[in-house]
Design a protein around this motif. Structure first.
Motif, mmCIF file in Angstrom:
data_model
loop_
_atom_site.group_PDB
_atom_site.id
_atom_site.type_symbol
_atom_site.label_atom_id
_atom_site.label_comp_id
_atom_site.label_asym_id
_atom_site.label_seq_id
_atom_site.Cartn_x
_atom_site.Cartn_y
_atom_site.Cartn_z
ATOM 1 N N ARG A 240 56.974 39.471 57.505
ATOM 2 C CA ARG A 240 56.521 39.085 58.848
ATOM 3 C C ARG A 240 57.048 37.722 59.272
ATOM 4 O O ARG A 240 57.463 37.537 60.414
ATOM 5 C CB ARG A 240 54.981 39.051 58.881
ATOM 6 C CG ARG A 240 54.336 40.401 59.124
ATOM 7 C CD ARG A 240 52.824 40.257 59.295
ATOM 8 N NE ARG A 240 52.167 39.867 58.047
ATOM 9 C CZ ARG A 240 51.613 38.687 57.850
ATOM 10 N NH1 ARG A 240 51.598 37.775 58.791
ATOM 11 N NH2 ARG A 240 51.027 38.399 56.696
ATOM 12 N N SER B 188 54.405 40.949 52.151
ATOM 13 C CA SER B 188 54.190 41.293 53.560
ATOM 14 C C SER B 188 54.394 40.064 54.436
ATOM 15 O O SER B 188 54.935 40.142 55.532
ATOM 16 C CB SER B 188 52.787 41.872 53.749
ATOM 17 O OG SER B 188 51.828 40.887 53.467
ATOM 18 N N ARG B 189 53.979 38.896 53.929
ATOM 19 C CA ARG B 189 54.148 37.672 54.721
ATOM 20 C C ARG B 189 55.626 37.289 54.790
ATOM 21 O O ARG B 189 56.092 36.790 55.814
ATOM 22 C CB ARG B 189 53.324 36.537 54.104
ATOM 23 C CG ARG B 189 53.182 35.354 55.024
ATOM 24 C CD ARG B 189 51.968 34.491 54.700
ATOM 25 N NE ARG B 189 51.707 33.572 55.786
ATOM 26 C CZ ARG B 189 52.012 32.274 55.752
ATOM 27 N NH1 ARG B 189 52.575 31.771 54.679
ATOM 28 N NH2 ARG B 189 51.756 31.487 56.787
#
Lengths: 362, 341
Positions: free
Chosen positions: B247, B243-244
């Motif tokens: 993002r 997810s990082r």
């Protein structure tokens, strides 16, 4: 501690096997260079160690612990990529901090590590710039800095200097060497440039077609190449190979004839060769000189002369058609088409059997 | 160079070369004379002249005529038969108790259409970008039949909007495919997908997304593929969570493409007309009546034709599109500058 051990490591993509059972033991603090021509598997091998690819079989151990199934991030290694792989939308500081933030390190600790790396690599002045605003050399330092701040068990460097110009490459090479001496951390360095390998490595691993051809210190490889491939690959310009045969194997020497013209007694007895056997004789261009009066020699016709000032590179063709390269110290008034007489010392010869392997004992 | 000439001189290429060369030589003489007379800048103007002529005839002049129309009243077509009314249509349009309440406006149809269009633009563009991004992310992975899926998602872009409208009308109408499937599979009662206000509005959004997402997916896919693989490997070495990575790496690096997609989709959504007109005809009531349909009906279709009002409405919509286009240009320029850094 940064000991890395590979045991019978293989890697296949589909039905194509790229690495064929690699055995290698890299000691803590060593600077090991993987060198070989394009497609030899050196980057693939590095990726297995990094954890970016999974070996097909065999064992990969870091400090004695099997890590075949351990994710890249948990192996405690840091990698410097050929393209630097800096995040272009982040500042240098953010690039350095990114991995540490992932590990949820306290901000004070992150700042202190960044400051230390910036001091070490002299990148403090551009911590707030983006990679696009930096020169190639500065980007390279940032990429190394990103590895340093992680305080890794070992550094993996994948052709890190290949995007730099020749001058910068030489200075960065020296800086890398100094950095290794300062950090004393294991470094594994991939390159196709044998000069980088010779100047940086404690030990060089020569790879060809997914196999290790030889492992040794730079001078071991230069002085006693295990086979024709290593002999030709290490050293610039490449070693000359000439047809020859063994006349006699004595207790203290091996008598060989080169090109049927010059007979020499190599001061090492061949263990596995017999008189009459056809061999390949290798001689480095730096070991060839112009023959003096009365000296045994090989006649050749000059085809090209490259005057480099401190030395003269002479390309010459011998009577049997082989091209011979000689690096003569100093300046020589030679020109293409001229007949010359070349010679070399028996002690400088390398003898290779029909299978391409160095003849034992020589 | 000589190799090229040799190649041209053999076979069909040779014949073409033999024909073209004298023609080119003939053109060469006046062009050289023109360049001597006008300089290189003049030559550039000369070459864009045909394009400018077409642009002037088919865009600039109609735009000017349209503007003049918006200042005239009556139902006549020819300008010389129309009365000059000045900014009356604009005043009419902007005479409102509250812009949020179309019923309080003198031209309530315009504001209903504007409100519908605004809601449509917000929902359609947001969903379109999300769906296109998710599709691009999936198609960027090593999935089975990747090329097939890429072609499949792009296919609707090739269809005419009228065909899109017809296909979905056949699917969504009361005795259409969807109700048939629902009935066969679940025994569900027939639902009026195109005559229920909310369902019809949702249908126009869904159909519009289906028809256009292939194009935007392609732009985003190109952006994703341009992100160097090394960055993801560096992030993997750094122990970055998925997810990082999305993002902090994928999204920021995809931003130039996302901005292009956003602005293009915004402009396209404001202009929505044909597929919706075929699908719902603006109904039920005025629940799917968007601005272009309002302009079309006011100008050409309704019984109470008012070409001047339609022209004024289209000028207002044009102004909105100009603003959106300027946004796109500014965003592109900012990205170019970023790229240079």
């Amino acid at each position: 501690m940064g000991r890395i051990t590979l045991e019978k490591l293989t890697k296949s993509y589909g039905s194509v096997e790229i690495l064929h059972g690699i055995d290698l033991d890299i000691q803590d603090g060593e600077f090991v260079v993987f060198v070989g021509p394009s497609g030899c598997g050196k980057s693939t091998l590095l990726r297995q160690i990094a954890g970016l690819d999974k070996p097909t079989s065999g064992e990969l151990k870091i400090n004695g612990k099997l890590v075949n199934d351990v994710p890249a991030a948990d192996r405690g290694l840091a990698m410097v990529f050929q393209s630097y792989a800096l995040y272009p939308h982040m500042s240098v500081r953010q690039n350095l901090a990114f991995g540490l933030e992932n590990a949820r390190m306290p901000k004070a600790e992150i700042d202190s590590r960044i400051a230390e790396a910036a001091r070490m690599l002299e990148i403090g002045d551009y911590l707030d710039r983006r990679p696009g605003q930096l020169s190639g050399g500065q980007r390279q330092r940032v990429a190394i800095g990103r590895a340093i701040v992680r305080n890794p068990t070992a550094f993996l460097l994948d052709e890190p200097l290949s995007n730099l110009d020749a001058e910068l490459r030489i200075s960065m090479r020296a800086e890398l060497s100094a950095l290794h001496q300062r950090l004393k951390t294991t470094m594994i360095y991939v390159t196709h440039d044998q000069i980088e390998a010779m100047t940086l490595a404690n030990r060089i691993v020569v790879l060809r077609k997914g196999n290790i051809e030889q492992v040794g210190t730079p001078l071991e490889l230069y002085n006693r190449p295990a086979n024709r491939f290593v002999a030709g690959f290490i050293g610039a310009p490449s070693m000359n190979f000439l047809p020859g045969s063994i006349l006699a194997v004595n207790l203290v020497d091996t008598v060989v004839t080169v090109l049927g013209e010059e007979t020499l007694a190599v001061p090492r007895p061949a263990e596995t060769a017999e008189a009459g056997e056809k061999i390949t004789v290798g001689v480095r261009p730096q070991h060839i000189r112009l023959a003096g009066p009365g000296e045994d020699c090989i006649g050749a016709k000059v085809t090209l002369v490259e005057a480099l000032g401190a030395e003269t590179v002479v390309h010459a063709r011998v009577s049997t058609g082989e091209l011979l390269l000689a690096v003569l110290a100093g300046q020589h008034a030679l020109s293409a088409g001229e007949d010359i007489r070349l010679t070399f010392d028996a002690k400088d010869l390398h003898l290779f059997g029909g299978d391409g392997l160095r003849i034992a004992g020589t | 160079m000589s190799a090229n000439i040799k190649r041209h001189r053999t076979g069909l290429g040779g014949i073409a070369f033999a024909v073209i060369r004298p023609v080119m030589s003939l053109i060469d003489i006046p062009l050289r004379a023109l360049q001597r007379a006008t300089g290189q800048g003049g030559m550039a103007s000369f070459f864009i002249l045909p394009n400018m002529a077409v642009f002037t005839i088919f865009v600039l002049i109609p735009f000017a005529i349209n503007f003049v129309y918006s200042m005239t009243g009556g139902i006549e077509i020819f300008l010389n038969q129309r009365d000059f009314v000045g900014a009356e249509h604009y005043r009419d349009i902007f005479t409102c108790g509250s812009y949020l309440d179309p019923a309080s406006c003198r031209r309530d149809g315009f504001w209903t259409a504007a409100q519908n269009t605004t809601l449509f633009v917000i929902l359609q563009v947001t969903l379109l970008i999300i769906v296109s991004l998710i599709t691009a992310l999936i198609l960027n992975r090593q999935i089975i039949g990747r090329s097939f899926w890429r072609a499949m998602f792009f296919f609707p872009v090739l269809l005419s909007p009228v065909v899109v409208g017809l296909i979905w009308r056949w699917i969504l109408q009361r005795d259409g495919l969807l109700n048939f499937v629902l009935l066969e599979a679940f025994g569900a009662e027939q639902f009026n997908w195109l005559t229920d206000r909310t369902a019809a509005f949702a249908a126009t959004i869904g159909v519009s997304i289906w028809a256009h997402m292939g194009f935007y997916t392609l732009i985003l896919l190109a952006g994703l593929q341009a992100i160097p693989k090394d960055l993801y490997e560096a992030a993997e070495m750094d122990g970055t969570s998925k997810s990082r990575v999305f993002r902090r790496i994928t999204l920021p690096l995809l931003m130039p493409n996302l901005i292009v997609v956003l602005v293009l989709a915004l402009i396209k959504a404001v202009q929505v007309f044909d597929e919706v007109y075929v699908l719902t005809g603006g109904g039920p009531g005025t629940s799917t009546m968007y601005l272009v349909q309002y302009i079309y009906e006011k100008g050409f279709a309704s019984e109470l034709r008012n070409p001047g009002l339609a022209a004024a409405a289209s000028i207002i919509m044009g102004a909105v599109l100009v603003v959106l286009t300027l946004m796109q240009m500014a965003a592109s320029r900012r990205n170019e500058k970023k790229g240079e850094r």
